[in-house]
Motif scaffolding. Structure first.
Motif, PDB file in Angstrom:
ATOM      1  N   LEU A 290       1.685  -2.076   9.898  1.00 45.83           N
ATOM      2  CA  LEU A 290       0.305  -1.988   9.392  1.00 45.83           C
ATOM      3  C   LEU A 290       0.036  -3.105   8.387  1.00 45.83           C
ATOM      4  O   LEU A 290      -1.050  -3.685   8.365  1.00 45.83           O
ATOM      5  N   LEU A 291       1.029  -3.386   7.553  1.00 43.19           N
ATOM      6  CA  LEU A 291       0.832  -4.433   6.542  1.00 43.19           C
ATOM      7  C   LEU A 291       0.729  -5.816   7.189  1.00 43.19           C
ATOM      8  O   LEU A 291       0.091  -6.712   6.633  1.00 43.19           O
ATOM      9  N   HIS A 292       1.341  -5.976   8.345  1.00 36.88           N
ATOM     10  CA  HIS A 292       1.253  -7.261   9.045  1.00 36.88           C
ATOM     11  C   HIS A 292      -0.025  -7.352   9.889  1.00 36.88           C
ATOM     12  O   HIS A 292      -0.263  -8.380  10.521  1.00 36.88           O
TER      13      HIS A 292
ATOM     14  N   ARG B  10      -7.584  -4.518   5.821  1.00 37.09           N
ATOM     15  CA  ARG B  10      -7.546  -4.560   4.355  1.00 37.09           C
ATOM     16  C   ARG B  10      -6.907  -3.292   3.822  1.00 37.09           C
ATOM     17  O   ARG B  10      -7.093  -2.218   4.392  1.00 37.09           O
TER      18      ARG B  10
ATOM     19  N   ARG C 262      -1.516  -4.500  -0.668  1.00 33.69           N
ATOM     20  CA  ARG C 262      -0.510  -4.948   0.305  1.00 33.69           C
ATOM     21  C   ARG C 262       0.815  -5.307  -0.352  1.00 33.69           C
ATOM     22  O   ARG C 262       1.882  -4.880   0.063  1.00 33.69           O
ATOM     23  N   GLU C 263       0.743  -6.111  -1.386  1.00 29.30           N
ATOM     24  CA  GLU C 263       1.957  -6.574  -2.066  1.00 29.30           C
ATOM     25  C   GLU C 263       2.791  -5.386  -2.561  1.00 29.30           C
ATOM     26  O   GLU C 263       3.996  -5.304  -2.334  1.00 29.30           O
TER      27      GLU C 263
ATOM     28  N   ALA D 224       4.294  -3.482   0.253  1.00 30.59           N
ATOM     29  CA  ALA D 224       5.389  -4.235   0.892  1.00 30.59           C
ATOM     30  C   ALA D 224       6.663  -4.140   0.063  1.00 30.59           C
ATOM     31  O   ALA D 224       7.769  -4.139   0.615  1.00 30.59           O
ATOM     32  N   LEU D 225       6.526  -4.049  -1.235  1.00 34.94           N
ATOM     33  CA  LEU D 225       7.712  -3.958  -2.088  1.00 34.94           C
ATOM     34  C   LEU D 225       8.437  -2.627  -1.902  1.00 34.94           C
ATOM     35  O   LEU D 225       9.604  -2.494  -2.234  1.00 34.94           O
TER      36      LEU D 225
END
Lengths: 282, 323
Positions: free
Chosen positions: A134-136, A140, A275-276, A279-280
């Motif tokens: 999803l993050l890729h 938004r 997102r950042e 992702a972490l």
């Protein structure tokens, strides 16, 4: 060009995300079971059991219940108390218990539905390892958030309204021989169902979102998010002890507080939902 | 921006997680329509590089242009044109393959009228047409991986980030995958950044190879360039197995010692043959041939061989370790 590319909400993406989350929830027994059992218990089984107890235990049982509810009766406005005094002890006990004391319990249903689905949608996504793709994707974080929010809030409000309507029908019909007619005060129940319930669902959802950002599994999010049920229990206790009476004005205040809490929790949740940060956590 | 501009151009990329430097001053240039293999141990920074280049993570320093876009400013526009196969398939096991793909068709903006056709197309391409309506939970690992690749190709992206795409695939499916990846670049002009531990796969597919170590580029070039730079020159000689000992002795007496002798029937030798290896360059081939002919050995094959990517990779890491 999609809405997202223009800077607005990408409605197709939001709808697809919400639909996916609801589909996933409906295929998960551990999530669906409480969604069926808790409303059935609170809104049908317990009220019917109480009515049966009062009807078949005779005046003695009704007097015991009425005695227990004496603080609530005493706290009611004179006009309301006069109306209740016209009923016999059994009818009065049921009208007090089911019409007044049970009212806040109805809030548990939308609250729980919202929390369960949100815990699965937010923390469960991390746990299942389905977040990375999803993050890729070109969605938004805000739209992702909105999709998950709707996936939890819309069913919560729908189940809450349907459950409250079912409760109203069941207790009115089952208690009719003792109460002689409808007894749920509309000034309490309408704002409860239409104003407070949706707000409480959203606030519970917001709390679960905030908790989900800090845990890794659905169970952790669900259990920690369950704390939001405490204020509802507090309302039941406050009524039972006569410390508070839930009338129309109280409903408006409670609703306003819940909407405010929901807005604050969701704003906070959205701030950490980017997102950042997501992702972490992968 | 001209079409000749590279698909990926990164300079001085740095990404830290706390005190740990995951990507260290990375410079990368990937030409359009090519396949670049990104190699490295676990934790070398391959996945972080993909996340940086696709705008999922921000860089602490450096700059990058991907398909002419800034991954951190134009992230969504870029992601519409990239397809990512993540190391974990990242598919919901409780939904059907088709339902998983429908979500991503919506997210990637595949037109609604073409959505089902696009899904049918990728399911068929990856051999899942008959299982598309089954829950992913019932799929084997290889099937799940193929579904993840189908998702990656669903919107026909210009740039593919493939992170361990052959993990879990059986040999035939892996061969089919390699053919697909090769076609992406050679036939359709797509660009592929391939993160892999499978050095054979990289050797067969990659136009260029980048070896990462501790987030930094330890070596970069075409497979031939890297072989020339890091691999030892080598000659391979096939002789009848019965003459192998005599051949090895003759070569040793001529100061051409063999490094290894593979006996008959050792795959992939012809039946009845033995293979001798010498660490000498192609310029020594005539002398080797003369020596063996003088020793009355029947020479079946004599060929200079480039170092394999596996040898290059080991040499790069050994050099880095020594440094």
């Amino acid at each position: 060009m999609s809405g997202s590319a223009r800077g607005g909400v990408d409605l197709r993406a939001v709808r697809a995300l919400a639909r996916r989350d609801v589909q996933v929830v409906l295929r998960t027994r551990a999530v669906v079971l409480p969604l069926i059992l808790v409303p059935a218990l609170i809104q049908v089984i317990i009220p019917l059991a109480l009515i049966a107890l009062v009807r078949f235990a005779g005046d003695g049982g009704a007097l015991d219940l009425a005695g227990d509810l004496e603080p609530l009766l005493a706290a009611l406005p004179d006009g309301v108390r006069a109306d209740l005094d016209r009923l016999d002890p059994s009818g009065r006990a049921l009208a007090l218990a089911l019409g007044r004391l049970f009212a806040p319990l109805m809030l548990i249903v939308p609250l729980m539905v919202a929390s369960v689905i949100a815990a699965d949608a937010f923390a469960g996504e991390k746990e299942r390892g389905t977040l990375e793709a999803l993050l890729h994707a070109p969605v938004r974080a805000r739209d992702l958030f909105l999709g998950k929010l709707l996936a939890a809030w819309v069913p919560a409000v729908a189940v809450g309204l349907a459950g409250t309507a079912a409760y109203a029908v069941v207790v009115t019909v089952a208690a009719w021989p003792l109460t002689g007619g409808p007894f749920l005060p509309a000034s309490v129940w309408l704002p409860l169902a239409l104003f407070v319930g949706p707000a409480v669902a959203l606030a519970g959802l917001g709390a679960t979102v905030v908790v989900s950002a800090r845990v890794r599994t659905f169970q952790e999010a669900y259990q920690l998010g369950g704390i939001v049920v405490l204020p509802v229990v507090g309302l039941v206790v406050a009524q039972a002890t006569g410390a508070a009476v839930l009338d129309a004005r109280a409903m408006l205040w409670i609703g306003a507080a819940a909407w405010t809490a929901a807005a604050a929790l969701l704003a906070f949740g959205l701030r950490t939902f980017h997102r950042e940060r997501l992702a972490l956590d992968l | 921006m001209s079409e000749e501009a590279p698909a990926i151009h990164a300079r001085g990329l740095v990404r830290r997680f706390g005190d740990e430097v995951a990507v260290d001053r990375l410079a990368l240039r990937v030409a359009r329509g090519t396949i670049t293999a990104l190699l490295g141990h676990n934790g070398a920074g391959k996945t972080t590089v993909v996340r940086l280049l696709n705008g999922v993570l921000a860089a602490d320093a450096g700059e990058a242009t991907v398909l002419g876009l800034d991954p951190w400013r134009d992230g969504d526009a870029l992601r519409r044109r990239t397809g990512v196969s993540t190391e974990r398939p990242s598919l919901d096991p409780r939904l059907s393959g088709r339902a998983n793909l429908r979500l991503y068709a919506a997210l990637y903006g595949v037109p609604v009228v073409r959505e089902e056709a696009a899904i049918d197309g990728v399911l068929a391409r990856f051999g899942l047409a008959a299982r598309g309506d089954d829950r992913v939970a019932t799929f084997s690992r290889g099937m799940t991986q193929r579904l993840a690749l189908a998702r990656c190709a669903l919107h026909d992206p210009d740039l593919y980030f493939l992170d361990e795409p052959s993990a879990g695939l059986d040999p035939l499916a892996a061969r089919d995958l390699r053919a697909w990846i090769a076609d992406l670049a050679r036939v359709h002009g797509k660009t592929v950044l391939l993160c892999t531990h499978d050095l054979g796969e990289a050797q067969r597919l990659a136009d260029r190879v980048v070896v990462l170590r501790d987030g930094a580029v330890a070596a970069e070039g075409t497979p031939s360039e890297l072989a020339a730079r890091f691999g030892a020159d080598r000659l391979e000689i096939d002789v009848p197995a019965a003459q192998a000992q005599g051949a090895a002795r003759a070569l040793a007496e001529a100061d051409l010692p063999c490094t290894s002798v593979l006996e008959a029937d050792a795959s992939p030798l012809p039946v009845g043959a033995a293979r001798l290896r010498l660490n000498v360059g192609a310029d020594a081939a005539p002398r080797v041939a003369r020596t063996l002919v003088a020793a009355e050995v029947d020479l079946l094959r004599l060929e200079p061989v480039l170092a394999s990517l596996e040898e290059v990779y080991a040499a790069v890491y050994a050099r880095e370790r020594a440094a």
